[in-house]
Design a protein around this motif. Structure first.
Motif, short mmCIF file in Angstrom:
data_model
loop_
_atom_site.label_atom_id
_atom_site.label_comp_id
_atom_site.label_asym_id
_atom_site.label_seq_id
_atom_site.Cartn_x
_atom_site.Cartn_y
_atom_site.Cartn_z
N GLY A 8 0.83 -1.19 0.00
CA GLY A 8 0.00 0.00 0.00
C GLY A 8 0.86 1.23 0.00
N SER A 9 0.25 2.33 0.38
CA SER A 9 0.96 3.61 0.32
C SER A 9 1.58 4.00 1.65
CB SER A 9 -0.02 4.71 -0.12
OG SER A 9 -1.10 4.79 0.77
N ALA A 10 1.52 3.10 2.65
CA ALA A 10 2.13 3.45 3.93
C ALA A 10 3.62 3.66 3.75
CB ALA A 10 1.88 2.34 4.95
N ALA A 11 4.15 4.63 4.47
CA ALA A 11 5.57 4.94 4.33
C ALA A 11 6.40 3.77 4.85
CB ALA A 11 5.92 6.20 5.13
N PRO A 12 7.35 3.29 4.07
CA PRO A 12 8.17 2.16 4.51
C PRO A 12 9.10 2.57 5.64
CG PRO A 12 9.06 3.05 2.49
CD PRO A 12 7.76 3.78 2.75
N LEU A 93 0.34 -4.06 9.48
CA LEU A 93 -1.06 -3.72 9.73
C LEU A 93 -1.41 -2.39 9.09
CD1 LEU A 93 -3.79 -4.22 11.07
CD2 LEU A 93 -2.87 -3.18 13.17
N SER A 94 -0.51 -1.42 9.14
CA SER A 94 -0.79 -0.11 8.56
C SER A 94 -0.99 -0.22 7.05
CB SER A 94 0.33 0.88 8.88
OG SER A 94 1.51 0.57 8.16
N VAL A 97 -4.55 -1.32 6.57
CA VAL A 97 -5.45 -0.20 6.85
C VAL A 97 -5.45 0.80 5.70
CG1 VAL A 97 -5.91 1.75 8.40
CG2 VAL A 97 -5.21 -0.45 9.34
N GLN A 98 -4.28 1.05 5.11
CA GLN A 98 -4.19 1.97 3.97
C GLN A 98 -5.00 1.43 2.79
OE1 GLN A 98 -3.02 4.91 3.60
NE2 GLN A 98 -1.57 5.28 5.24
N GLU A 99 -4.89 0.15 2.53
CA GLU A 99 -5.65 -0.44 1.42
C GLU A 99 -7.15 -0.38 1.69
OE1 GLU A 99 -4.32 -4.28 0.31
OE2 GLU A 99 -2.30 -3.62 -0.24
N VAL A 100 -7.54 -0.70 2.92
CA VAL A 100 -8.95 -0.63 3.29
C VAL A 100 -9.46 0.80 3.18
CG1 VAL A 100 -10.53 -0.79 5.26
CG2 VAL A 100 -8.96 -2.67 4.76
N SER A 101 -8.65 1.76 3.62
CA SER A 101 -9.04 3.17 3.55
C SER A 101 -9.30 3.59 2.10
CB SER A 101 -7.93 4.03 4.16
OG SER A 101 -8.27 5.40 4.07
N SER A 149 -4.55 -1.10 18.01
CA SER A 149 -3.96 -0.27 16.95
C SER A 149 -5.02 0.53 16.21
CB SER A 149 -3.19 -1.16 15.96
OG SER A 149 -2.08 -1.76 16.58
N LEU A 150 -6.17 -0.09 15.92
CA LEU A 150 -7.18 0.58 15.11
C LEU A 150 -8.01 1.59 15.88
CD1 LEU A 150 -8.45 -2.24 12.72
CD2 LEU A 150 -6.67 -0.52 12.39
N TYR A 151 -7.86 1.62 17.19
CA TYR A 151 -8.55 2.66 17.95
C TYR A 151 -7.60 3.73 18.45
CZ TYR A 151 -12.81 -0.11 17.89
OH TYR A 151 -13.92 -0.80 17.47
N ALA A 152 -6.29 3.49 18.29
CA ALA A 152 -5.33 4.45 18.83
C ALA A 152 -4.31 4.95 17.82
CB ALA A 152 -4.60 3.82 20.03
N GLY A 153 -4.10 4.22 16.74
CA GLY A 153 -3.05 4.58 15.80
C GLY A 153 -3.39 5.78 14.94
N LYS A 154 -2.35 6.44 14.40
CA LYS A 154 -2.55 7.61 13.56
C LYS A 154 -3.21 7.24 12.23
CE LYS A 154 1.35 10.25 15.44
NZ LYS A 154 2.64 10.91 15.14
#
Length: 242
Positions: A8-12, A93-94, A97-101, A149-154
């Motif tokens: 996804g597009s999450a920063a590596p 995980l991020s 989440v990026q793909e789902v977003s 993670s999904l309730y607290a992460g950026k």
């Protein structure tokens, strides 16, 4: 066979050694293309290995040694890039989440009613996870850590904010406070996440019917709330003009 890992597009993650700023007057060297390619391959190998191990063993049972052995990198490389097992877990995980977003935002964008928005967004979320290799297993074995993670992460916070804006756009007359808007968004997000956990454990399998059920459950509550708010507005006494 090389294990699959979502992209996804999450920063590596970058090697920790590259985070130090150069001292004044120091000569700055650009990374060579070969070095950048090596770093990219190392990341892919470690994250693919981690994804497969987290899906089969879970975070709590996974060690750095497991990931190092499965990816074929040196211990120094792993610790230089990630440092801990928890860090690489957050990275993979991020990416999910990026793909789902991305897919859920696209689904909401093409919706014209709240019901359509909720159904298409829920379905896109469930189908994306269901079609990603090992994703169901990943979510089933790591529920506790994923919830945190999904309730607290950026990354999750941005996802929640995007959802909130789209949902409120469909019910502008609801007159919710900021706290109530956040609660509505959290409840909608939670219903989709809990449906996913049920699907991952085999207690629900049809993404279409599951999406319709949680959509109707949410919609009826929202419709009742907005109708009550409108009724209260109609019955409110008109202030006297002096």
């Amino acid at each position: 066979m090389k294990p699959n890992v979502p992209t996804g597009s999450a920063a590596p993650a970058e090697p920790t050694g590259g985070d130090m700023p150069p001292s004044a007057g120091a000569r700055v060297y650009r990374k060579s293309a070969k070095r950048e390619e090596t770093q990219r391959r190392n990341r892919e190998a470690m994250e693919a290995a981690a994804w497969q191990i987290f899906a089969t063993k879970g975070l709590d049972a996974t060690t750095a040694r497991d990931i190092i052995a499965a990816s074929g990198v040196s211990p120094g490389t792993f610790y230089n890039y990630y440092g801990t097992v928890e860090t690489i877990f957050d990275v993979v995980l991020s990416r999910v989440v990026q793909e789902v977003s991305t897919v859920t935002a696209a689904a909401r964008a093409r919706s014209s009613t709240l019901e359509e928005m909720l159904h298409l967004s829920n379905r896109a979320f469930l189908e994306r996870i269901s079609s990603t290799p090992l994703a169901r297993e990943f979510f089933e074995r790591n529920q506790h850590h994923i919830r945190i993670s999904l309730y607290a992460g950026k990354t999750a916070a941005r996802l929640h904010e995007d959802m909130r804006a789209d949902i409120m756009r469909m019910i502008p007359h609801a007159q919710l406070s900021p706290g109530e808007e956040k609660l509505v968004t959290t409840l909608i997000f939670s219903s989709g996440l809990e449906a996913l956990f049920l699907m991952a454990s085999g207690q629900a399998s049809d993404t279409g019917s599951t999406s319709r059920f949680i959509t109707q459950l949410t919609l009826r509550g929202l419709n009742q709330w907005t109708e009550s708010a409108l009724q209260a507005d109609r019955q409110a006494p008109t202030p006297l003009v002096t």
